[in-house]
Design a protein around this motif. Sequence first.
Motif, PDB file in Angstrom:
ATOM      1  N   GLY A  47       1.025  -1.065  -0.026  1.00  0.00           N
ATOM      2  CA  GLY A  47      -0.111   0.015   0.057  1.00  0.00           C
ATOM      3  C   GLY A  47       0.798   1.335  -0.003  1.00  0.00           C
ATOM      4  N   LYS A  48       0.072   2.298   0.141  1.00  0.00           N
ATOM      5  CA  LYS A  48       0.871   3.642   0.241  1.00  0.00           C
ATOM      6  C   LYS A  48       2.258   3.562   1.270  1.00  0.00           C
ATOM      7  N   SER A  49       3.203   4.179   0.739  1.00  0.00           N
ATOM      8  CA  SER A  49       4.535   4.140   1.710  1.00  0.00           C
ATOM      9  C   SER A  49       5.148   5.253   1.652  1.00  0.00           C
ATOM     10  N   ARG A  50       5.817   5.773   2.514  1.00  0.00           N
ATOM     11  CA  ARG A  50       6.934   6.896   2.559  1.00  0.00           C
ATOM     12  C   ARG A  50       7.915   6.574   1.763  1.00  0.00           C
ATOM     13  N   PRO A  51       8.641   7.444   0.749  1.00  0.00           N
ATOM     14  CA  PRO A  51       9.512   6.967  -0.306  1.00  0.00           C
ATOM     15  C   PRO A  51      10.794   6.458   0.479  1.00  0.00           C
ATOM     16  N   SER A  52      11.201   7.266   1.617  1.00  0.00           N
ATOM     17  CA  SER A  52      12.261   6.813   2.428  1.00  0.00           C
ATOM     18  C   SER A  52      12.270   5.531   2.899  1.00  0.00           C
ATOM     19  N   ASP A  53      11.056   4.869   3.167  1.00  0.00           N
ATOM     20  CA  ASP A  53      10.910   3.577   3.713  1.00  0.00           C
ATOM     21  C   ASP A  53      11.029   2.574   2.460  1.00  0.00           C
ATOM     22  N   ILE A  54      10.398   2.873   1.259  1.00  0.00           N
ATOM     23  CA  ILE A  54      10.665   2.182   0.177  1.00  0.00           C
ATOM     24  C   ILE A  54      12.025   2.121  -0.398  1.00  0.00           C
ATOM     25  N   ALA A  55      12.684   3.103  -0.233  1.00  0.00           N
ATOM     26  CA  ALA A  55      14.219   3.148  -0.707  1.00  0.00           C
ATOM     27  C   ALA A  55      14.866   2.305   0.306  1.00  0.00           C
ATOM     28  N   ARG A  56      14.721   2.334   1.506  1.00  0.00           N
ATOM     29  CA  ARG A  56      15.381   1.284   2.526  1.00  0.00           C
ATOM     30  C   ARG A  56      15.174  -0.060   2.282  1.00  0.00           C
ATOM     31  N   ILE A  57      13.785  -0.409   2.138  1.00  0.00           N
ATOM     32  CA  ILE A  57      13.600  -1.684   2.106  1.00  0.00           C
ATOM     33  C   ILE A  57      13.932  -2.305   0.588  1.00  0.00           C
ATOM     34  N   LEU A  58      14.080  -1.454  -0.329  1.00  0.00           N
ATOM     35  CA  LEU A  58      14.333  -2.407  -1.516  1.00  0.00           C
ATOM     36  C   LEU A  58      16.087  -2.055  -1.902  1.00  0.00           C
ATOM     37  N   GLY A  59      16.745  -1.383  -0.852  1.00  0.00           N
ATOM     38  CA  GLY A  59      18.220  -0.913  -0.977  1.00  0.00           C
ATOM     39  C   GLY A  59      18.321  -0.083  -2.011  1.00  0.00           C
ATOM     40  N   LEU A  60      17.528   1.052  -2.189  1.00  0.00           N
ATOM     41  CA  LEU A  60      17.883   2.060  -2.955  1.00  0.00           C
ATOM     42  C   LEU A  60      18.360   3.236  -2.184  1.00  0.00           C
ATOM     43  N   THR A  61      19.161   4.050  -2.798  1.00  0.00           N
ATOM     44  CA  THR A  61      19.385   5.486  -2.519  1.00  0.00           C
ATOM     45  C   THR A  61      18.171   6.466  -2.477  1.00  0.00           C
ATOM     46  N   PRO A  62      17.964   7.193  -1.476  1.00  0.00           N
ATOM     47  CA  PRO A  62      16.805   8.303  -1.703  1.00  0.00           C
ATOM     48  C   PRO A  62      16.531   9.049  -2.781  1.00  0.00           C
ATOM     49  N   LEU A  92       3.762   7.525  -1.378  1.00  0.00           N
ATOM     50  CA  LEU A  92       3.530   7.166  -2.824  1.00  0.00           C
ATOM     51  C   LEU A  92       2.478   6.051  -2.959  1.00  0.00           C
ATOM     52  N   GLY A  93       1.691   6.213  -3.822  1.00  0.00           N
ATOM     53  CA  GLY A  93       0.757   5.005  -3.817  1.00  0.00           C
ATOM     54  C   GLY A  93       0.693   4.490  -5.240  1.00  0.00           C
ATOM     55  N   ILE A  94       0.030   3.335  -5.648  1.00  0.00           N
ATOM     56  CA  ILE A  94       0.059   2.819  -6.858  1.00  0.00           C
ATOM     57  C   ILE A  94      -1.356   3.080  -7.411  1.00  0.00           C
ATOM     58  N   THR A  95      -1.304   3.374  -8.755  1.00  0.00           N
ATOM     59  CA  THR A  95      -2.800   3.609  -9.353  1.00  0.00           C
ATOM     60  C   THR A  95      -3.274   2.432  -9.843  1.00  0.00           C
ATOM     61  N   ASP A  96      -4.361   2.596 -10.196  1.00  0.00           N
ATOM     62  CA  ASP A  96      -4.931   1.187 -11.081  1.00  0.00           C
ATOM     63  C   ASP A  96      -4.344   0.775 -12.393  1.00  0.00           C
ATOM     64  N   LYS A  97      -3.703   1.940 -12.936  1.00  0.00           N
ATOM     65  CA  LYS A  97      -2.926   1.758 -14.043  1.00  0.00           C
ATOM     66  C   LYS A  97      -1.565   1.126 -13.841  1.00  0.00           C
ATOM     67  N   GLY A  98      -1.167   1.647 -12.668  1.00  0.00           N
ATOM     68  CA  GLY A  98       0.182   0.884 -12.245  1.00  0.00           C
ATOM     69  C   GLY A  98      -0.069  -0.391 -11.883  1.00  0.00           C
ATOM     70  N   ALA A  99      -0.831  -0.773 -11.316  1.00  0.00           N
ATOM     71  CA  ALA A  99      -1.343  -2.524 -10.896  1.00  0.00           C
ATOM     72  C   ALA A  99      -1.435  -3.031 -12.221  1.00  0.00           C
ATOM     73  N   GLU A 100      -2.071  -2.520 -13.215  1.00  0.00           N
ATOM     74  CA  GLU A 100      -2.108  -3.277 -14.549  1.00  0.00           C
ATOM     75  C   GLU A 100      -0.863  -3.208 -15.200  1.00  0.00           C
ATOM     76  N   VAL A 101       0.054  -2.367 -15.373  1.00  0.00           N
ATOM     77  CA  VAL A 101       1.194  -2.422 -15.633  1.00  0.00           C
ATOM     78  C   VAL A 101       2.291  -3.363 -14.974  1.00  0.00           C
ATOM     79  N   LEU A 102       2.032  -3.531 -13.608  1.00  0.00           N
ATOM     80  CA  LEU A 102       2.641  -4.284 -12.650  1.00  0.00           C
ATOM     81  C   LEU A 102       2.259  -5.852 -13.148  1.00  0.00           C
ATOM     82  N   ASN A 103       1.282  -5.827 -13.399  1.00  0.00           N
ATOM     83  CA  ASN A 103       0.518  -7.522 -13.712  1.00  0.00           C
ATOM     84  C   ASN A 103       1.220  -7.694 -15.004  1.00  0.00           C
ATOM     85  N   ARG A 104       1.089  -6.911 -16.040  1.00  0.00           N
ATOM     86  CA  ARG A 104       2.012  -7.311 -17.321  1.00  0.00           C
ATOM     87  C   ARG A 104       3.395  -7.642 -17.252  1.00  0.00           C
ATOM     88  N   ALA A 105       3.864  -6.766 -16.605  1.00  0.00           N
ATOM     89  CA  ALA A 105       5.477  -6.949 -16.164  1.00  0.00           C
ATOM     90  C   ALA A 105       5.745  -8.302 -15.605  1.00  0.00           C
TER      91      ALA A 105
END
Length: 137
Positions: A47-62, A92-105
Amino acid sequence: MEEQTLFELIHNMDKFTNQLIIQWNKTFSEDLGISHVLVLGHLNQHGKSRPSDIARILGLTPPTLSYLSEKLVAKKLAVRTVDESDRRIVYLGITDKGAEVLNRASLEGQRLRTNLFEKLTEQERAQLANLYKKLNK
């Protein structure tokens, strides 16, 4: 393990991963990289997440996450929202379009892996599955 054999193993594993990413980039026509899809996957799962949390969890820099987020928002695959109780906090949150693109990916990634693993015998696939289980422990 002999040093040369370990080097060969790492080299071949990296080469396989890189070839898989290159092939996925060629077949997936959304002008997105694997990192964009990983961010969408995180948002879809958590679900919606703070960008800093996403970066930390995925091992990315801010800054990297900021760059990825800009493209996802510009393509309307993700949206930014402000916390109602503290306007300084942005999610940051995903949109319906984002979910559809994620599914296709995801489907494209599954198709590529299936095609690759079909080259192995049933016994080789079983051995590989056991090796992955062992390495994931």
